[in-house]
Design a protein around this motif. Sequence first.
Motif, PDB file in Angstrom:
ATOM      1  N   ASP A   1     -28.993  18.478 -60.658  1.00 44.10           N
ATOM      2  CA  ASP A   1     -28.157  19.567 -61.174  1.00 44.10           C
ATOM      3  C   ASP A   1     -28.374  20.883 -60.430  1.00 44.10           C
ATOM      4  N   ALA A   2     -29.178  20.874 -59.375  1.00 43.50           N
ATOM      5  CA  ALA A   2     -29.472  22.118 -58.666  1.00 43.50           C
ATOM      6  C   ALA A   2     -28.231  22.666 -57.973  1.00 43.50           C
ATOM      7  N   ASP A   3     -28.205  23.975 -57.783  1.00 47.66           N
ATOM      8  CA  ASP A   3     -27.192  24.613 -56.943  1.00 47.66           C
ATOM      9  C   ASP A   3     -27.591  24.323 -55.498  1.00 47.66           C
ATOM     10  N   LEU A   4     -26.975  23.324 -54.888  1.00 42.86           N
ATOM     11  CA  LEU A   4     -27.419  22.861 -53.575  1.00 42.86           C
ATOM     12  C   LEU A   4     -27.253  23.918 -52.486  1.00 42.86           C
ATOM     13  N   ASP A   5     -26.197  24.679 -52.541  1.00 41.59           N
ATOM     14  CA  ASP A   5     -26.011  25.711 -51.524  1.00 41.59           C
ATOM     15  C   ASP A   5     -27.152  26.732 -51.580  1.00 41.59           C
ATOM     16  N   GLN A   6     -27.499  27.161 -52.800  1.00 45.11           N
ATOM     17  CA  GLN A   6     -28.598  28.101 -52.942  1.00 45.11           C
ATOM     18  C   GLN A   6     -29.926  27.456 -52.558  1.00 45.11           C
ATOM     19  N   ALA A   7     -30.126  26.209 -52.978  1.00 45.82           N
ATOM     20  CA  ALA A   7     -31.369  25.508 -52.669  1.00 45.82           C
ATOM     21  C   ALA A   7     -31.555  25.365 -51.161  1.00 45.82           C
ATOM     22  N   VAL A   8     -30.495  24.981 -50.447  1.00 45.72           N
ATOM     23  CA  VAL A   8     -30.595  24.829 -48.997  1.00 45.72           C
ATOM     24  C   VAL A   8     -30.901  26.163 -48.336  1.00 45.72           C
ATOM     25  N   ASN A   9     -30.247  27.213 -48.783  1.00 46.18           N
ATOM     26  CA  ASN A   9     -30.516  28.538 -48.241  1.00 46.18           C
ATOM     27  C   ASN A   9     -31.980  28.922 -48.432  1.00 46.18           C
ATOM     28  N   ASP A  10     -32.512  28.656 -49.634  1.00 48.19           N
ATOM     29  CA  ASP A  10     -33.908  28.983 -49.919  1.00 48.19           C
ATOM     30  C   ASP A  10     -34.868  28.108 -49.120  1.00 48.19           C
ATOM     31  N   ILE A  11     -34.570  26.815 -49.061  1.00 47.94           N
ATOM     32  CA  ILE A  11     -35.462  25.875 -48.362  1.00 47.94           C
ATOM     33  C   ILE A  11     -35.514  26.196 -46.878  1.00 47.94           C
TER      34      ILE A  11
END
Length: 499
Positions: free
Chosen positions: A258-268
């Motif tokens: 359920d993560a916000d993938l766009d935000q997660a990728v940006n953070d990662i």
Amino acid sequence: MRTILHHIGGQAVDGGARRQPVFDPNLGRPQAEVVLGDADTVERAVAAARQAQPAWAAMNPQRRARVMFEFKRLIEAEMDTLAERLASEHGKVVSDARGDIQRGLDVLEFVCGAPHLLKGEHTVGAGPGIDVYSMRQPLGICAGITPFNFPAMIPLWMLAPAIAVGNAFILKPSERDPSVPVRLAELLLEAGAPAGVLNVVQGDKLVVDALVDHPEIKAISFVGSSDIAQYVYGRGAAAGKRMQCMGGAKNHGVVMPDADLDQAVNDILGAAYGSAGERCMALPVVVPVGEATAAALRARLVDAIAGLRVGVSTDPEAHYGPVVSAAHKARVEGYIQLGVDEGAELVIDGRGFQLQGHEEGYFLGPTLFDRVTSDMRSYQEEIFGPVLQVVRAQSLEEAVGLASRHPYGNGVAIFTRDGEAARSFATDVEVGMVGINVPIPVPVSYHSFGGWKRSGFGDLNQYGMDGVRFYTRTKTVTQRWPRSGPAATDQSFVIPTMA
């Protein structure tokens, strides 16, 4: 060529015949040389600290705080110059170097509250006519041994609380990027601290062993690799010193369906590749939960990595610069090959990257592995470079188990919209610092920084109140003032109680 000296007793000191080059990682060639000290150099620093510390400790904490406030102001005034010098020796981009300095300033700002932080406790009437109170007192002479990857932040994490509470301090910075720590010592002297309160001794293992063995040094803080942290901790503890030794890391980022993938990728992306991955709080392992999450995350990561810009430290558009040395570049490349040999899927290979005009610089492109498994040595060990490994999990419980069973326990993060999942993750995972939708969970300066397992040796963490506790010892006083009149003649041979 510049020669970087020791700073002892308020003066530049050219002690020791040994020299070592200090390289510019962007160009792959020496830009300076640093003097390497020995046991005699440490003895000289201890003598300067011994002379300065009693008067500094006797100064009331408000006056010491004024010196620390001025120290902070002077660092801020030189921020750009310090960041540029730091970047030229370390390789991180200038904007990241400013962040390095700022995170150290945050701790310095916190310990400017030393008058409040040093207050003890007081109980009136603990027994008949008896009051009890406690006080925090400095230890005397303390020392810090710091790594190359944060040549401003970590020295300030150590020296700021140690000095603010009344100790003298001896700093042994990394010989790879030693200029900024020397300038910090000069600025503290300019801020009004007595000569000898902060001394900088350049060196290698000879200096480390001399600091750990010296009987007048009461406490040592260390940050570096886990093997050396364990060595320093064991040797210092055996000598009766108070020890605080932080080691390596292999931080995991769990990505829930359920993560916000766009935000997660940006953070990662920033957490994995920022500073070329040379951070103990980097995020080199991402754990997508479920095959659908893994496929979607991988696709986004591949697209995002293609947009990363590797450049020289002064390039304002660069996301990260070179690694610190040729030896470290070769080490990271060796881990990439190890991952291939172990059967991980090499999705993006950062080896062979060259920057036009800087072909001799220590540059590595971003590397991405998928289908890494927990039995691989490349997963178990710290790579400390721009390498991201994807380890797939089928459930949150499996993801928690991966991070909890890993020999390192510095930091971990989860990306999710589910509050219940985040709460159980934070409670159950066996790691010292947890981020919930925060990729690099370094605590703010008024909390404390520290990992578990092979990431941290010792009972007290860095900065915050743990830092104040580490650099002070508590004295508790039980007092009774006799009333006027005949003295009591009763004798008692039992343990006193307040009943």
